[in-house]
Design a protein around this motif. Structure first.
Motif, PDB file in Angstrom:
ATOM      1  N   ALA A  53       5.884  -3.899  -5.287  1.00 25.71           N
ATOM      2  CA  ALA A  53       4.933  -3.854  -6.393  1.00 25.71           C
ATOM      3  C   ALA A  53       4.018  -5.071  -6.339  1.00 25.71           C
ATOM      4  O   ALA A  53       4.469  -6.165  -6.033  1.00 25.71           O
ATOM      5  CB  ALA A  53       5.683  -3.833  -7.712  1.00 25.71           C
ATOM      6  N   PRO A  54       2.731  -4.887  -6.653  1.00 26.54           N
ATOM      7  CA  PRO A  54       1.828  -6.036  -6.711  1.00 26.54           C
ATOM      8  C   PRO A  54       2.205  -6.956  -7.871  1.00 26.54           C
ATOM      9  O   PRO A  54       2.714  -6.485  -8.889  1.00 26.54           O
ATOM     10  CB  PRO A  54       0.465  -5.405  -6.987  1.00 26.54           C
ATOM     11  N   SER A  55       1.959  -8.248  -7.715  1.00 29.70           N
ATOM     12  CA  SER A  55       2.148  -9.164  -8.840  1.00 29.70           C
ATOM     13  C   SER A  55       0.920  -9.107  -9.723  1.00 29.70           C
ATOM     14  O   SER A  55       1.003  -9.243 -10.933  1.00 29.70           O
ATOM     15  CB  SER A  55       2.352 -10.590  -8.349  1.00 29.70           C
ATOM     16  N   SER A  56      -0.228  -8.940  -9.110  1.00 30.42           N
ATOM     17  CA  SER A  56      -1.437  -8.663  -9.876  1.00 30.42           C
ATOM     18  C   SER A  56      -2.378  -7.909  -8.957  1.00 30.42           C
ATOM     19  O   SER A  56      -2.168  -7.850  -7.754  1.00 30.42           O
ATOM     20  CB  SER A  56      -2.063  -9.949 -10.402  1.00 30.42           C
ATOM     21  N   GLY A  57      -3.421  -7.354  -9.544  1.00 27.29           N
ATOM     22  CA  GLY A  57      -4.332  -6.546  -8.744  1.00 27.29           C
ATOM     23  C   GLY A  57      -3.939  -5.093  -8.774  1.00 27.29           C
ATOM     24  O   GLY A  57      -3.008  -4.705  -9.486  1.00 27.29           O
ATOM     25  N   ARG A  58      -4.633  -4.309  -8.001  1.00 23.70           N
ATOM     26  CA  ARG A  58      -4.496  -2.868  -8.109  1.00 23.70           C
ATOM     27  C   ARG A  58      -4.678  -2.234  -6.742  1.00 23.70           C
ATOM     28  O   ARG A  58      -5.517  -2.671  -5.954  1.00 23.70           O
ATOM     29  CB  ARG A  58      -5.587  -2.394  -9.076  1.00 23.70           C
ATOM     30  N   ILE A  59      -3.886  -1.239  -6.488  1.00 27.20           N
ATOM     31  CA  ILE A  59      -4.026  -0.491  -5.241  1.00 27.20           C
ATOM     32  C   ILE A  59      -4.205   0.975  -5.604  1.00 27.20           C
ATOM     33  O   ILE A  59      -3.413   1.510  -6.380  1.00 27.20           O
ATOM     34  CB  ILE A  59      -2.780  -0.635  -4.349  1.00 27.20           C
ATOM     35  N   GLU A  60      -5.233   1.595  -5.066  1.00 25.95           N
ATOM     36  CA  GLU A  60      -5.412   3.025  -5.290  1.00 25.95           C
ATOM     37  C   GLU A  60      -5.288   3.732  -3.956  1.00 25.95           C
ATOM     38  O   GLU A  60      -5.934   3.361  -2.987  1.00 25.95           O
ATOM     39  CB  GLU A  60      -6.797   3.314  -5.877  1.00 25.95           C
ATOM     40  N   VAL A 115       0.836  -1.205   0.000  1.00 26.63           N
ATOM     41  CA  VAL A 115       0.000   0.000   0.000  1.00 26.63           C
ATOM     42  C   VAL A 115       0.872   1.257   0.000  1.00 26.63           C
ATOM     43  O   VAL A 115       0.549   2.254  -0.619  1.00 26.63           O
ATOM     44  CB  VAL A 115      -0.981  -0.010   1.201  1.00 26.63           C
TER      45      VAL A 115
END
Lengths: 275, 295
Positions: A99-106, A94
């Motif tokens: 870094a995410p491997s997949s998915g999304r953080i806003e 967060v």
């Protein structure tokens, strides 16, 4: 202390407080998988030696799997779970460190993170210089940091040690300084990992008070702690993570009860129906 | 990190999005903007490392000058013994030639080795803070530029005292080759910095590698013999494969002889610098998301 939500009906996924507007933090199907080496020190020499044997020393760590949650503005979110559950990985993702491997953080706003306490950037430099470095790394301007340096020193109560090299600090002083830096950076989103163990009893009271104060200006707060009592006292929403999976997103009391029950009965006997 | 910010009308509504990058690379444009925004951090990081090495004191500065100068004397003795000067006064010229190339190459050497350590040495910063990691090797290069600067007047003084010139406006052209060296150093430092995370002994091999590289480059010797018109001109195409041949060659031509270097030095030096910078920084950026779990 922040108002407890004991009286409120637990409504998982939609925590109370200030509806409307986009969430401060939105995590969508976050998966973090990383490859790491279990060699103590990865070297070219060992890589060459290994070549013939065909052994691999890289292993995949599934730190987080398909985690989704929203943090509405005004929430203070507690995160609980056993060691190695993925709490810190979640915080680092967060905060944008991992870094995410997949998915999304806003994330809406600036994050000030106090991850795994300790300011120590360079132990040869003074407290003041470390404060400046930390602030600049967070993306503040030089003037903004210098302006806050006095307040930081005063809150941390380290006196003239502010202008002494970090290696002269006691561990309590270091932790207090780290906490003080984090809360003085005008964070929109404050992230605290085990920070309440910083300093003595007196400082804990002061820290709790400061965080309460911050919650009025900050958009959201994350608190990762093994101290269930402080989660209960300070948070109005809670996540329980186990082995990279989000087990429960509910109010702190429900989460803590489920978590303690889980710890007592053990993993094997545990099913989701038990909650 | 792939990071998006909507127009920051108000800082509070700034939206950061973190997603998995394509081919492991973050979005270049945003990354560069972040780099520029956070440059004050790199500058302060470099300043503080200069301070903690106490190079901002008088004796610290003196040591910065003394160290490469003594090194130049060591090489001077070596060269004098291997090839004794045929006529008197040539010795001074040799020493000035050595200083000219060696001071610049020392900057590259320093950037490469401190760049290699920059990521592994920045442990707590990298595992706790979110910022473009490329700032770490760039800060190392900045430090080494500042360590180089005080040695440059020493070269000028030596040239004034020990040689009869020539001096001319062409010497200003050396700035171009200095910039090429900085770009090249930055790319190389980034590459080594990322490599060091995976092979912690890479920096142990580096000094030998750099030493050999120096002997193969016109640092201690002038490039004339290897030019197409020179006595060993047949090696010229091979020499151009060494980026340092063009960069150090151009540096020496402008500063020692006050002459405009051949076009090949300008173009091939530029080509190598840009190539190494692009490869080094892309390699670094593609790997940097891995750093926080590898340290």
């Amino acid at each position: 202390m922040i108002s407890l939500s004991d009286s409120e009906q637990p409504t998982p996924q939609t925590p109370p407080k200030k509806p409307g507007g986009p969430p401060a933090v939105s995590v969508q199907n976050l998966t973090v998988t990383y490859r790491t080496t279990f060699e103590k020190v990865p070297t070219l020499r060992s890589a060459v030696v290994r070549l013939g044997s065909g052994k691999r020393t890289v292993k995949e760590v599934h730190a987080l799997q398909e985690v989704s949650f929203d943090v509405p503005v005004g929430t203070s979110l507690g995160v609980i779970g056993a060691n190695g559950a993925g709490k810190s990985t979640l915080m680092r993702a967060v905060a944008g460190i991992l870094a995410p491997s997949s998915g999304r953080i806003e994330v809406r706003g600036r994050i000030s993170s106090l991850l795994a306490l300790g300011v120590g950037f360079n132990y040869k430099l003074t407290g003041r210089e470390n404060v400046l470095l930390g602030g600049l790394a967070m993306g503040m301007t030089r003037a903004q940091v210098i302006e806050r340096a006095e307040a930081i020193a005063e809150f941390a109560d380290i006196g003239e040690f502010m202008d002494m090299p970090l290696n002269t600090y006691s561990s309590g002083m270091g932790a207090r300084l780290a906490f003080s830096i984090g809360v003085h950076m005008d964070p929109d989103i404050l992230m605290i990992d085990e920070a309440l163990s910083a300093g003595d009893a007196e400082f804990k009271v002061k820290a709790a008070k400061k965080m309460e104060e911050l919650m009025e200006s900050a958009r959201a707060m994350f608190l990762v702690s093994h101290s269930l009592a402080s989660i209960r006292d300070m948070c109005d929403d809670c996540l329980w993570i186990h082995k990279g999976k989000l087990m429960l997103h509910a109010d702190p009391q429900t989460c803590i009860d489920a978590y303690t029950k889980f710890l007592k009965v053990g993993e094997n006997a545990f099913t989701m129906e038990d909650m | 990190m792939a990071q998006e910010s909507t127009t920051p009308a108000s800082k509070r509504d700034e939206l950061h999005v973190y997603e998995a990058g394509r081919h492991g690379l973050p979005k270049i444009g945003k990354y560069c903007r972040e780099l520029v925004e956070r440059w004050p951090f790199a500058a302060e990081f470099s300043r503080s490392s200069i301070r903690s090495a106490s190079t901002d004191t008088i004796f610290g500065q003196l040591w910065l000058i003394l160290n490469p100068t003594l090194l130049a004397v060591v090489y001077f003795i070596l060269v004098i013994i291997l090839a004794p000067p045929k006529e008197p006064g040539q010795g001074g010229q040799t020493l000035v030639t050595i200083c000219c190339g060696l001071f610049l190459f020392t900057m590259f050497q320093g950037s490469a080795s401190s760049g290699a350590q920059s990521v592994t040495g920045g442990g707590s910063l990298i595992s706790r803070m979110a910022f473009p990691r490329l700032l770490m090797p760039l800060a190392a290069v900045r430090t080494n530029i500042y360590r180089f600067l005080p040695t440059f007047p020493v070269f000028l003084v030596l040239k004034l005292v020990l040689t009869k010139g020539p001096w001319g406006w062409e010497m200003i052209l050396s700035v171009y080759f200095f910039v090429l060296m900085v770009i090249f150093s930055a790319g190389f430092a980034a590459f080594m910095g990322a490599l060091q995370v995976y092979f912690r002994d890479a920096s142990s091999f580096l000094p030998y590698f750099l030493r050999i590289w120096m002997y193969l480059s016109p640092v201690l010797w002038a490039p004339d013999a290897f030019m197409p018109s020179g006595s060993r001109g047949n090696l010229y195409p091979l020499m151009l494969a060494n980026p340092m041949f063009s960069i150090c060659g151009g540096w020496g031509d402008t500063l020692l002889k006050a002459q405009v270097p051949p076009l090949s030095f300008w173009l091939i030096g530029l080509g190598w610098s840009v190539l190494v910078f692009v490869i080094g920084s892309l390699f670094f950026m593609a790997r940097e998301r891995d750093f926080s779990v590898r340290l």
